[in-house]
Scaffold this active site. Structure first.
Site, PDB file in Angstrom:
ATOM      1  N   HIS A 159       0.838  -1.199   0.000  1.00  0.00           N
ATOM      2  CA  HIS A 159       0.000   0.000   0.000  1.00  0.00           C
ATOM      3  C   HIS A 159       0.876   1.253   0.000  1.00  0.00           C
ATOM      4  O   HIS A 159       0.624   2.205  -0.734  1.00  0.00           O
ATOM      5  CB  HIS A 159      -0.889   0.065   1.255  1.00  0.00           C
ATOM      6  CG  HIS A 159      -1.933  -0.987   1.350  1.00  0.00           C
ATOM      7  ND1 HIS A 159      -2.067  -1.789   2.458  1.00  0.00           N
ATOM      8  CD2 HIS A 159      -2.908  -1.367   0.492  1.00  0.00           C
ATOM      9  CE1 HIS A 159      -3.077  -2.622   2.282  1.00  0.00           C
ATOM     10  NE2 HIS A 159      -3.606  -2.389   1.097  1.00  0.00           N
ATOM     11  N   LYS A 167     -17.290  -5.621   7.709  1.00  0.00           N
ATOM     12  CA  LYS A 167     -15.948  -6.183   7.850  1.00  0.00           C
ATOM     13  C   LYS A 167     -15.558  -6.249   9.315  1.00  0.00           C
ATOM     14  O   LYS A 167     -15.750  -5.295  10.066  1.00  0.00           O
ATOM     15  CB  LYS A 167     -14.917  -5.328   7.097  1.00  0.00           C
ATOM     16  CG  LYS A 167     -14.714  -5.740   5.672  1.00  0.00           C
ATOM     17  CD  LYS A 167     -13.458  -5.110   5.113  1.00  0.00           C
ATOM     18  CE  LYS A 167     -13.166  -5.688   3.745  1.00  0.00           C
ATOM     19  NZ  LYS A 167     -11.947  -5.145   3.175  1.00  0.00           N
ATOM     20  N   ARG A 183      -2.489  -6.384  -7.730  1.00  0.00           N
ATOM     21  CA  ARG A 183      -1.348  -7.288  -7.615  1.00  0.00           C
ATOM     22  C   ARG A 183      -1.349  -8.372  -8.685  1.00  0.00           C
ATOM     23  O   ARG A 183      -0.301  -8.826  -9.101  1.00  0.00           O
ATOM     24  CB  ARG A 183      -1.341  -7.962  -6.244  1.00  0.00           C
ATOM     25  CG  ARG A 183      -1.137  -6.994  -5.098  1.00  0.00           C
ATOM     26  CD  ARG A 183      -1.431  -7.646  -3.787  1.00  0.00           C
ATOM     27  NE  ARG A 183      -2.852  -7.999  -3.777  1.00  0.00           N
ATOM     28  CZ  ARG A 183      -3.464  -8.718  -2.861  1.00  0.00           C
ATOM     29  NH1 ARG A 183      -2.785  -9.199  -1.853  1.00  0.00           N
ATOM     30  NH2 ARG A 183      -4.745  -8.971  -2.929  1.00  0.00           N
ATOM     31  N   SER A 230      -3.048  -7.490   3.333  1.00  0.00           N
ATOM     32  CA  SER A 230      -3.300  -7.278   4.762  1.00  0.00           C
ATOM     33  C   SER A 230      -3.728  -8.582   5.433  1.00  0.00           C
ATOM     34  O   SER A 230      -3.309  -8.884   6.549  1.00  0.00           O
ATOM     35  CB  SER A 230      -4.388  -6.216   4.950  1.00  0.00           C
ATOM     36  OG  SER A 230      -3.940  -4.970   4.475  1.00  0.00           O
TER      37      SER A 230
END
Length: 186
Positions: free
Chosen positions: A37, A61, A110, A148
């Site tokens: 990030h 979340k 990614r 993450s």
């Protein structure tokens, strides 16, 4: 007459040169922010006059860090990048982006799965507001395997994540995971 490029974007408008700030928003949960990030933020800060890192509040979340903790960790990680602001938001990303006086969203990708996901989200944001543009920045090869979620899993099993996260995040992760493990014992 020469025009020298500075960190401000200059456009010819109605026959005269005017300066415009080009602002881009980098939204995400950043739970926690990783070096991947951070690399996207640094690269975006070289392109845009201002980058707003926007920590999204998603009640669906289950995050390790609170919104405020994530904002603080990001601020500590980007303190030396002068044209980066960090804030939290809730609601639709498209609405938040407009509230920042811009129509530009930055996202990192990614791999091909990220690309498909980001394309869907970009199309959805465009349907909500056809002025919204999403710009993808491809992950540096050194960071394309980092997420993450992976960082949290590695540290929960006592793995070393020091090369995956900024120093302030590493310290906070160690404290948070130790606290989590202590809660499970009792």
């Amino acid at each position: 007459e020469k025009v020298y490029k500075t960190n401000k974007h200059i456009f010819l408008c109605r026959g005269k040169w005017e300066k415009y700030m080009v602002i881009a928003v980098y939204p995400g949960s950043f739970d926690p922010i990783t070096n991947g990030h951070l690399d996207i933020i640094k690269r975006a800060a070289q392109i845009f006059d201002e980058v707003v890192v926007a920590v999204g509040n998603n009640p669906d979340k289950n995050t390790l860090f609170s919104d405020k903790e994530r904002v603080e960790l990001i601020k500590k990680s980007v303190f030396d990048i002068k044209n980066v602001a960090v804030t939290e938001y809730s609601g639709l990303t498209a609405n938040f982006v407009k509230s920042q006086g811009t129509n530009l969203i930055i996202r990192g990708t990614r791999d091909s799965r990220d690309f498909v996901f980001e394309k869907e989200i970009a199309n959805l944001n465009s349907l909500l507001d056809n002025q919204i543009e999403t710009l993808l920045i491809f992950a540096n090869k050194d960071y394309e395997l980092i997420s993450s979620s992976m960082v949290k899993e590695i540290i929960r099993f006592d793995g070393d994540v020091s090369k995956f996260v900024p120093k302030p995040v590493l310290s906070a992760l160690k404290v948070k995971v130790k606290h989590e493990k202590n809660k499970k014992i009792y």
